[in-house]
Design a protein around this motif. Sequence first.
Motif, PDB file in Angstrom:
ATOM      1  N   SER A  92     -19.222  -4.906 -63.289  1.00  0.00           N
ATOM      2  CA  SER A  92     -19.436  -5.598 -61.767  1.00  0.00           C
ATOM      3  C   SER A  92     -20.621  -4.766 -61.157  1.00  0.00           C
ATOM      4  O   SER A  92     -21.467  -5.133 -60.564  1.00  0.00           O
ATOM      5  N   VAL A  96     -24.460  -5.203 -60.708  1.00  0.00           N
ATOM      6  CA  VAL A  96     -25.206  -5.494 -59.487  1.00  0.00           C
ATOM      7  C   VAL A  96     -26.437  -4.399 -59.552  1.00  0.00           C
ATOM      8  O   VAL A  96     -27.592  -5.028 -59.178  1.00  0.00           O
ATOM      9  N   VAL A  99     -29.214  -5.647 -61.697  1.00  0.00           N
ATOM     10  CA  VAL A  99     -29.882  -6.754 -61.225  1.00  0.00           C
ATOM     11  C   VAL A  99     -31.406  -6.295 -60.561  1.00  0.00           C
ATOM     12  O   VAL A  99     -32.502  -6.608 -60.740  1.00  0.00           O
ATOM     13  N   ILE A 212     -18.650 -11.676 -56.787  1.00  0.00           N
ATOM     14  CA  ILE A 212     -19.732 -11.026 -56.285  1.00  0.00           C
ATOM     15  C   ILE A 212     -20.699 -10.717 -57.296  1.00  0.00           C
ATOM     16  O   ILE A 212     -21.944 -10.940 -56.826  1.00  0.00           O
ATOM     17  N   PHE A 213     -20.592 -10.158 -58.277  1.00  0.00           N
ATOM     18  CA  PHE A 213     -21.555  -9.718 -59.353  1.00  0.00           C
ATOM     19  C   PHE A 213     -21.930 -11.106 -59.754  1.00  0.00           C
ATOM     20  O   PHE A 213     -23.295 -10.959 -59.991  1.00  0.00           O
ATOM     21  N   VAL A 216     -24.548 -12.283 -57.190  1.00  0.00           N
ATOM     22  CA  VAL A 216     -25.817 -11.674 -57.233  1.00  0.00           C
ATOM     23  C   VAL A 216     -26.829 -12.004 -58.339  1.00  0.00           C
ATOM     24  O   VAL A 216     -27.906 -12.184 -58.141  1.00  0.00           O
ATOM     25  N   VAL A 217     -26.001 -12.413 -59.612  1.00  0.00           N
ATOM     26  CA  VAL A 217     -26.666 -12.556 -60.943  1.00  0.00           C
ATOM     27  C   VAL A 217     -27.431 -13.949 -60.518  1.00  0.00           C
ATOM     28  O   VAL A 217     -28.586 -14.072 -60.917  1.00  0.00           O
ATOM     29  N   CYS A 264     -29.399  -4.286 -53.604  1.00  0.00           N
ATOM     30  CA  CYS A 264     -28.567  -4.184 -54.791  1.00  0.00           C
ATOM     31  C   CYS A 264     -27.682  -3.091 -54.601  1.00  0.00           C
ATOM     32  O   CYS A 264     -26.207  -3.201 -54.728  1.00  0.00           O
ATOM     33  N   ILE A 267     -25.232  -3.422 -51.848  1.00  0.00           N
ATOM     34  CA  ILE A 267     -23.976  -4.226 -52.235  1.00  0.00           C
ATOM     35  C   ILE A 267     -23.143  -3.529 -53.044  1.00  0.00           C
ATOM     36  O   ILE A 267     -21.809  -3.516 -52.973  1.00  0.00           O
ATOM     37  N   ALA A 268     -23.642  -2.769 -54.185  1.00  0.00           N
ATOM     38  CA  ALA A 268     -22.798  -2.174 -55.132  1.00  0.00           C
ATOM     39  C   ALA A 268     -22.035  -0.836 -54.066  1.00  0.00           C
ATOM     40  O   ALA A 268     -20.690  -0.557 -54.669  1.00  0.00           O
TER      41      ALA A 268
END
Length: 361
Positions: A92, A96, A99, A212-213, A216-217, A264, A267-268
Amino acid sequence: MSDEGARTGTAPAAAPVTPERQPPAADERSRVEQAARTAEPARSPLGRLLDSGAGRNLGLVAVLALLCVVGIVTADTFLTTSNLLTILTSASIIGVLTVGVTFVIIGGGIDLSVGKVMALASVWATTVATQSYGPLIMVLCALAVGTGAGLVNGLLIAYGRIVPFIVTLAMLITAQGLAERISGRRSQIVTDPVIAGIANTRVLGIPLLVYIFAAVVAVGWVVLNRTTFGRRTFAIGGNSEAARLAGVDVRRHTVLLYAVSGLCAGIAAIMIASLTTTGSSTHGTLYELDAIAAVIIGGTLLSGGRGTLIGSILGVLVFTTITNLFVLNNLATEVQNIAKGVIIVVAVLIQARAQRSSAAG
């Protein structure tokens, strides 16, 4: 005009076309094209499929299936629910990051800084001062730090005209130093229960990090494949000068691509801070290389202009599964790194073959 023509007042008849005469340009072009088509080797439907994005993705699915077979044979615990969720959770965070890196590479760039930008964002979001304002401010802080670092990268590359490799390498080093400076080289404990609880929360038995992953994808796929932003990304990566002449603001778009990569990373940062319950300058070490490797084996050209987000995510799952298999079988880390290096080289060779086939076709 001949004497006969002068006496009759008419032009002489045109001489017949002989083999020595030059044929018209259109006929000559048709003849050359026909000869080229005849000379080209016939490509089978299977060959055309393997050279397409869907074919490459199917190949990665086949690799995943093979790895699962190896896991079943070599480790009794591979197919357990706990282990499969561990693989998804591990994928995950890097997923992220991948991406954002996919957007940058399709746009013709490279981002070496995402791992340490993530570490910097995690440190900044977990300082005592930031945590005192609550979970929302922590999340916004991580997103702002990541996006800000991405904007700096983009501005230096687009308007400063500095090579992306150099700019993002400098950002990697700078972010590492800032993270160490802010944290005093110590791990900062996440005391906020909301942030700490993200990694422990499960919905229908699946960790929230995986959702969440997936979110985002999904957003990344829509933006890349269904919006003008995505079309411009492919255009700039394929030929930035042609995109500029077509009216695309290449420099502004480049800045936005690196901002997406930084977002990204932010977020990670929240995800890894929740998973480890710490903010640390040691987070994200070599994550950028894993992300770039996943993008490459996913079929995205390093030169830009072609790639799929689904392929990149499959690349992440391939690498994560390989890591899991090495851990389950107690194999050395150095052997794991060798295996990853071989996979990257093979992926690049396959890319080169696909490019030659596309050029020939």
